[in-house]
Design an enzyme around this catalytic site. Structure first.
Site, PDB file in Angstrom:
ATOM      1  N   HIS A   1      -1.133 -27.104   5.542  1.00 53.88           N
ATOM      2  CA  HIS A   1      -1.122 -26.226   4.372  1.00 53.88           C
ATOM      3  C   HIS A   1      -1.860 -26.785   3.158  1.00 53.88           C
ATOM      4  O   HIS A   1      -1.979 -26.127   2.155  1.00 53.88           O
ATOM      5  CB  HIS A   1       0.306 -25.860   3.975  1.00 53.88           C
ATOM      6  CG  HIS A   1       1.075 -26.991   3.331  1.00 53.88           C
ATOM      7  ND1 HIS A   1       1.567 -28.037   4.055  1.00 53.88           N
ATOM      8  CD2 HIS A   1       1.411 -27.237   2.045  1.00 53.88           C
ATOM      9  CE1 HIS A   1       2.194 -28.880   3.248  1.00 53.88           C
ATOM     10  NE2 HIS A   1       2.106 -28.426   2.012  1.00 53.88           N
TER      11      HIS A   1
HETATM   12  N1  UDP Z   1       9.666 -27.013   7.228  1.00 57.65           N
HETATM   13  C1  UDP Z   1      10.462 -25.970   7.682  1.00 57.65           C
HETATM   14  N2  UDP Z   1       9.881 -24.974   8.421  1.00 57.65           N
HETATM   15  C2  UDP Z   1       8.554 -24.968   8.743  1.00 57.65           C
HETATM   16  C3  UDP Z   1       7.752 -26.031   8.279  1.00 57.65           C
HETATM   17  C4  UDP Z   1       8.342 -27.036   7.522  1.00 57.65           C
HETATM   18  O1  UDP Z   1      11.673 -25.960   7.441  1.00 57.65           O
HETATM   19  O2  UDP Z   1       8.092 -24.031   9.415  1.00 57.65           O
HETATM   20  C5  UDP Z   1      10.291 -28.065   6.387  1.00 57.65           C
HETATM   21  C6  UDP Z   1      10.078 -29.480   6.890  1.00 57.65           C
HETATM   22  O3  UDP Z   1      11.085 -29.871   7.786  1.00 57.65           O
HETATM   23  C7  UDP Z   1      10.120 -30.287   5.604  1.00 57.65           C
HETATM   24  C8  UDP Z   1       9.585 -29.345   4.566  1.00 57.65           C
HETATM   25  O4  UDP Z   1       9.661 -28.041   5.120  1.00 57.65           O
HETATM   26  O5  UDP Z   1      11.465 -30.602   5.297  1.00 57.65           O
HETATM   27  C9  UDP Z   1       8.160 -29.714   4.243  1.00 57.65           C
HETATM   28  O6  UDP Z   1       7.604 -28.740   3.484  1.00 57.65           O
HETATM   29  P1  UDP Z   1       6.032 -28.679   3.220  1.00 57.65           P
HETATM   30  O7  UDP Z   1       5.294 -29.252   4.369  1.00 57.65           O
HETATM   31  O8  UDP Z   1       5.763 -27.289   2.791  1.00 57.65           O
HETATM   32  O9  UDP Z   1       5.874 -29.565   1.909  1.00 57.65           O
HETATM   33  P2  UDP Z   1       5.488 -31.090   1.635  1.00 57.65           P
HETATM   34  O10 UDP Z   1       6.539 -31.953   2.234  1.00 57.65           O
HETATM   35  O11 UDP Z   1       4.135 -31.335   2.177  1.00 57.65           O
HETATM   36  O12 UDP Z   1       5.525 -31.165   0.141  1.00 57.65           O
END
Ligand code: UDP
Length: 363
Positions: A209
């Site tokens: 993403h």
């Molecule tokens: N996650 C979720 N469903 C999904 C993809 C990710 O629940 O389909 C959760 C994942 O387990 C993690 C969080 O979302 O806890 C990560 O979010 P994201 O990748 O959007 O953000 P980042 O961590 O990169 O800021």
């Protein structure tokens, strides 16, 4: 003591859940600690927001600022305007922000301009990559924060370099891991698991993403093609982020191994990861979760603000050039991926430590 907790986007919801649970527990023990929850509305649909409140038993927010959508600046501005109005109506002793999303930064600025003390959970981490909107959010937030709750020695070093005095920094561990450990016994097999005929340890999970990976549709297709062509017949389950879906709309994606599915709820997503052979991702939070579950993690970025997931955990930085994936996938399929260990204080007790610090604050 009254705390206003801010959450706006998917990873925020996972971070606030254990903190709110801990506050509620202290309330039942008679501790004088009240909270309000502000949802900024940055992520607003069911799969990116509502599901997380349901699955993680997060109470209804006291207010939803409905400030989602628009460009970075538009979103920052609308969150700021709405949050300022809210704080004028509902004064508080402390604003708590988590993570590194637009809401984190926007609400930090508002709190500080209203002279309200500010706590930042997951402070101090840095990718040193100013092309990431999150890095800007981290730097602005940490330049305003009064109480820094940190996940690692790396964060401490970064804050020290910025002149933050030790007495404002609290090494408490990682609230994402509190959520993970608290929910391991509640995981749910996603519907897609049987529908897609997945078998334990015989599929890979993919998430993408970050603007660097998804904003250029041709590069994104190139990356997907390389993944598709270098996994043999291994199914790749790709819960596709709304931002990424938008980029792929109208393109021809005939990738025989890749199964596109909607973003999953937390309990389903962690189930999927826990039973997978490996994860390919550009997420930050997922590199922490794979580390705890000892699942190989191939990160499609050139840098990370969470270096302990590589030095201690199962994560490896592959970079954004798709060709780098080829040797990494060979290593994975040869069974030569590192097993990894657990970073210090990623033990499920972080929210407790945070609340211990807060109840000791001067009133
Ligand atoms: N996650 C979720 N469903 C999904 C993809 C990710 O629940 O389909 C959760 C994942 O387990 C993690 C969080 O979302 O806890 C990560 O979010 P994201 O990748 O959007 O953000 P980042 O961590 O990169 O800021």
């Amino acid at each position: 003591m009254h705390i206003t907790i801010v959450a706006g986007a998917r990873p925020n919801f996972i971070k606030i859940s254990p903190i709110i649970n801990e506050i509620r527990k202290r309330q039942t023990e008679g501790v004088d600690i009240q909270y309000s929850l502000v949802h900024t509305g940055q992520h607003y649909d069911k799969v990116m927001s509502g599901l997380f409140f349901e699955e993680l038993n997060i109470p209804e927010p006291d207010v939803n600022l409905a400030a989602g959508g628009g460009s970075q600046a538009e979103q920052t501005a609308s969150i700021m305007v709405a949050f300022e109005k809210y704080l004028m109506l509902y004064p508080t002793d402390l604003v708590m922000v988590v993570g590194d999303v637009t809401s984190t930064m926007a609400c930090s600025i508002v709190a500080k301009k209203m002279c309200i003390p500010l706590a930042h959970v997951e402070a101090g981490i840095r990718s040193f990559d100013m092309t990431m909107p999150e890095e800007v959010n981290r730097i602005v937030t940490d330049s305003l924060t009064d109480y820094f709750f940190i996940t690692s020695a790396f964060a401490k070093k970064n804050l020290k370099r910025n002149g933050v005095p030790d007495k404002k920094v609290f090494f408490v561990g990682n609230v994402m891991i509190d959520s993970l450990l608290a929910n391991l016994s509640r995981l749910r097999k996603p519907e897609e698991f049987d529908k897609l005929g997945l078998k334990e340890n015989e599929y890979i999970v993919l998430t993408l993403h970050r603007p660097n990976n998804v904003d250029n549709t041709n590069s994104l297709l190139d990356m997907l093609r390389t993944i598709n062509d270098n996994v043999g017949n291994t199914p790749i389950v790709f819960p596709i982020h709304p931002r990424t879906r938008q980029r792929l709309e109208g393109t021809k994606c005939n990738f025989t191994n890749i199964r596109f599915v909607s973003p999953l709820g937390y309990l389903e997503f962690i189930y999927l990861v826990k039973h997978s052979r490996a994860v390919i991702t550009d997420s930050g939070g997922i590199t922490e979760e794979t580390t705890i579950m000892h699942i190989p993690c191939l990160t499609l970025r050139d840098n990370t603000e969470r270096p302990e997931t590589c030095s201690v955990g199962t994560n490896e930085l592959i970079g954004t050039n798709p060709q780098n994936l080829v040797p990494a996938l060979k290593k994975l399929f040869a069974g030569k991926w590192k097993k990894g260990g657990i970073p210090e204080l990623w033990d499920g007790q972080t929210a407790k430590r945070i609340v211990n610090v807060i109840v000791g604050f001067p009133k």
